[in-house]
Design an enzyme around this catalytic site. Structure first.
Site, mmCIF file in Angstrom:
data_model
loop_
_atom_site.group_PDB
_atom_site.id
_atom_site.type_symbol
_atom_site.label_atom_id
_atom_site.label_comp_id
_atom_site.label_asym_id
_atom_site.label_seq_id
_atom_site.Cartn_x
_atom_site.Cartn_y
_atom_site.Cartn_z
ATOM 1 N N SER A 126 7.955 10.267 -1.818
ATOM 2 C CA SER A 126 7.539 11.629 -1.177
ATOM 3 C C SER A 126 6.310 11.306 -0.205
ATOM 4 O O SER A 126 6.500 11.896 1.022
ATOM 5 C CB SER A 126 6.638 12.689 -2.011
ATOM 6 O OG SER A 126 5.597 11.989 -2.875
ATOM 7 N N GLY A 141 3.591 10.828 -8.745
ATOM 8 C CA GLY A 141 4.486 9.656 -9.222
ATOM 9 C C GLY A 141 5.377 8.953 -8.140
ATOM 10 O O GLY A 141 5.320 9.432 -6.966
ATOM 11 N N ARG A 149 0.807 -1.085 -0.045
ATOM 12 C CA ARG A 149 -0.038 -0.178 0.089
ATOM 13 C C ARG A 149 0.738 1.366 -0.078
ATOM 14 O O ARG A 149 0.652 2.228 -0.540
ATOM 15 C CB ARG A 149 -0.631 -0.139 1.409
ATOM 16 C CG ARG A 149 -2.013 1.142 1.178
ATOM 17 C CD ARG A 149 -3.160 0.574 2.165
ATOM 18 N NE ARG A 149 -4.211 1.460 2.138
ATOM 19 C CZ ARG A 149 -4.228 2.607 2.967
ATOM 20 N NH1 ARG A 149 -3.660 2.712 4.033
ATOM 21 N NH2 ARG A 149 -5.336 3.421 2.696
ATOM 22 N N PRO A 188 -7.408 7.523 -4.679
ATOM 23 C CA PRO A 188 -8.811 7.075 -4.616
ATOM 24 C C PRO A 188 -9.479 6.804 -3.269
ATOM 25 O O PRO A 188 -8.447 6.342 -2.158
ATOM 26 C CB PRO A 188 -8.618 5.508 -5.435
ATOM 27 C CG PRO A 188 -7.056 5.323 -5.018
ATOM 28 C CD PRO A 188 -6.360 6.697 -5.012
ATOM 29 N N ASN A 226 -4.623 8.680 3.859
ATOM 30 C CA ASN A 226 -3.387 8.035 4.409
ATOM 31 C C ASN A 226 -3.192 8.207 6.072
ATOM 32 O O ASN A 226 -2.844 7.182 6.686
ATOM 33 C CB ASN A 226 -1.916 8.687 4.098
ATOM 34 C CG ASN A 226 -1.842 8.790 2.687
ATOM 35 O OD1 ASN A 226 -2.145 7.519 1.973
ATOM 36 N ND2 ASN A 226 -1.114 9.545 1.796
ATOM 37 N N VAL A 284 0.547 10.102 -5.910
ATOM 38 C CA VAL A 284 0.642 11.288 -5.517
ATOM 39 C C VAL A 284 2.043 11.977 -6.490
ATOM 40 O O VAL A 284 3.164 11.816 -5.800
ATOM 41 C CB VAL A 284 0.793 11.619 -4.173
ATOM 42 C CG1 VAL A 284 0.883 13.119 -3.784
ATOM 43 C CG2 VAL A 284 -0.429 10.908 -3.376
ATOM 44 N N THR A 344 -8.705 -15.082 3.507
ATOM 45 C CA THR A 344 -7.231 -15.272 3.547
ATOM 46 C C THR A 344 -6.430 -14.048 3.360
ATOM 47 O O THR A 344 -5.681 -13.831 2.495
ATOM 48 C CB THR A 344 -7.162 -16.244 2.415
ATOM 49 O OG1 THR A 344 -7.204 -15.645 1.201
ATOM 50 C CG2 THR A 344 -7.824 -17.564 2.679
ATOM 51 N N HIS A 402 -6.171 -6.069 -2.638
ATOM 52 C CA HIS A 402 -6.688 -5.842 -1.371
ATOM 53 C C HIS A 402 -7.094 -7.574 -0.953
ATOM 54 O O HIS A 402 -7.548 -7.821 0.103
ATOM 55 C CB HIS A 402 -8.290 -5.424 -1.485
ATOM 56 C CG HIS A 402 -8.028 -3.884 -1.715
ATOM 57 N ND1 HIS A 402 -8.499 -3.210 -2.729
ATOM 58 C CD2 HIS A 402 -7.678 -2.931 -0.804
ATOM 59 C CE1 HIS A 402 -8.198 -1.918 -2.750
ATOM 60 N NE2 HIS A 402 -7.666 -1.729 -1.286
ATOM 61 N N HIS A 438 0.351 4.220 -2.656
ATOM 62 C CA HIS A 438 -0.195 5.672 -2.367
ATOM 63 C C HIS A 438 1.019 6.503 -2.724
ATOM 64 O O HIS A 438 0.801 7.818 -2.720
ATOM 65 C CB HIS A 438 -0.297 5.648 -0.688
ATOM 66 C CG HIS A 438 -1.786 5.008 -0.681
ATOM 67 N ND1 HIS A 438 -2.568 5.813 0.247
ATOM 68 C CD2 HIS A 438 -2.348 3.957 -1.202
ATOM 69 C CE1 HIS A 438 -3.948 5.087 0.345
ATOM 70 N NE2 HIS A 438 -3.770 4.106 -0.520
ATOM 71 N N ASP A 439 2.293 6.049 -2.923
ATOM 72 C CA ASP A 439 3.412 7.028 -3.201
ATOM 73 C C ASP A 439 3.210 7.293 -4.502
ATOM 74 O O ASP A 439 3.165 8.507 -5.240
ATOM 75 C CB ASP A 439 4.495 6.286 -2.701
ATOM 76 C CG ASP A 439 5.906 7.142 -3.137
ATOM 77 O OD1 ASP A 439 5.884 8.337 -3.104
ATOM 78 O OD2 ASP A 439 6.917 6.536 -4.055
ATOM 79 N N GLU A 443 2.420 14.273 3.331
ATOM 80 C CA GLU A 443 1.534 13.461 2.825
ATOM 81 C C GLU A 443 0.833 12.294 3.497
ATOM 82 O O GLU A 443 -0.324 11.923 3.462
ATOM 83 C CB GLU A 443 1.874 12.660 1.398
ATOM 84 C CG GLU A 443 2.118 13.671 0.410
ATOM 85 C CD GLU A 443 2.794 13.160 -0.661
ATOM 86 O OE1 GLU A 443 2.783 11.578 -1.042
ATOM 87 O OE2 GLU A 443 3.623 13.634 -1.614
#
Length: 281
Positions: A63, A59, A49, A151, A81, A57, A228, A181, A53-54, A75
């Site tokens: 960051s 690219g 994740r 998202p 986050n 934002v 699982t 997920h 998430h990096d 961030e």
């Protein structure tokens, strides 16, 4: 105190890397390390994740790892986050060990996130893929941008399709990457409204989720996305695409991870190689 994690790190030719440090190729530093998340499988989902998430934002530039300063708002506190991204101490440990082996900072924090995501999936029984490497680290971060582009769990399908399209990712990428997920857990606050108010949900499933997610309180109580959560498999897709074709999911997920990992990388003289992933040099 942060949990202790053991990592198997493979020594590599740091001197050779120094001479090719501005390339962006699958073999930039091959076999940097293999993450061992056996002691806490949930950490594998957290590292995956972090990379996602990096990249979304501005690219894949590391960051997300930067802490706030007087001129930079992290961030980590963005809506998508805050109190949900974790694993920063693991990245710190990997970075310290790799720099120790190399004798100096050669490996970027952005690349560590990309490789940690791949190796976490592999350790939890999922596919592997060739990670293109040679990213450099950002010297800036933007909480405001993170708030706007990450998202959200409240997005409907058209909104998600558009969100991914803005990152250069198509519908197939959306479906494949959503399969991430299959590992990890979700917080009660994310799904509370659905299990108490939705009409198109299995009643038995909703009842089960309510046992650990009350109408009020317990916002951070956790529940798995599928039965699982510590194994990377196709269970998440039981009633969706990919459910009957593991090989197709493996291939699709790997291709989409490579594509996502190539979103606007900093290379050449752009950015820097951070000494500490939490702050600009």
């Amino acid at each position: 105190m942060a949990p202790r994690f053991n990592f198997l790190l493979h020594a590599f030719l740091c001197l050779a890397l120094a001479t090719t440090s501005f390339s962006f190729s699958p073999k930039f530093y091959d076999n940097v390390f293999e993450a061992a998340v056996h002691r806490k499988p949930q950490m594998g989902a957290s590292l995956l994740r972090l990379h996602f998430h990096d990249c979304f934002v501005n690219g894949c530039d590391g960051s997300l790892l930067l802490d706030s300063t007087s001129i930079l708002e992290t961030e980590k506190n963005a809506r998508g986050n805050f109190n949900s991204v974790r694993g920063f101490e693991v990245v710190d440990q990997i970075k310290a060990e790799v720099d120790r082996i190399c004798g100096r900072p050669v490996v970027s924090c952005a690349d560590i996130l990309a490789v940690a995501a791949r190796d976490s999936v592999v350790v939890l029984g999922g596919p592997t893929w060739k990670v293109r490497l040679g990213r450099r680290d950002s010297t800036k971060a933007s909480r405001a941008l993170a708030d706007n582009v990450l998202p959200s769990a409240s997005m409907d399908l058209p909104a998600l399709i558009n969100n991914f399209k803005n990152q250069g990712l198509n519908k197939r990428d959306l479906v494949a990457l959503s399969g991430g997920h299959t590992i990890g857990l979700s917080q009660c606050i994310i799904f509370r409204n659905r299990i108490y108010n939705a009409t198109n949900i299995d009643p038995a499933f909703a009842k089960e989720r309510r046992t650990t997610c009350p109408r009020t309180g317990g916002n951070t109580n956790l529940a798995p996305f599928d039965p699982t959560p510590a194994r990377f498999d196709t269970t998440y897709f039981k009633n969706l695409s990919y459910s009957k074709n593991t090989d197709a999911f493996w291939v699709g997920f790997g291709k989409s991870m490579i594509k996502m990992g190539n979103i606007k990388p900093l290379t050449g003289n752009q950015g820097q190689i951070c000494v500490n992933c939490r702050k600009v040099n």
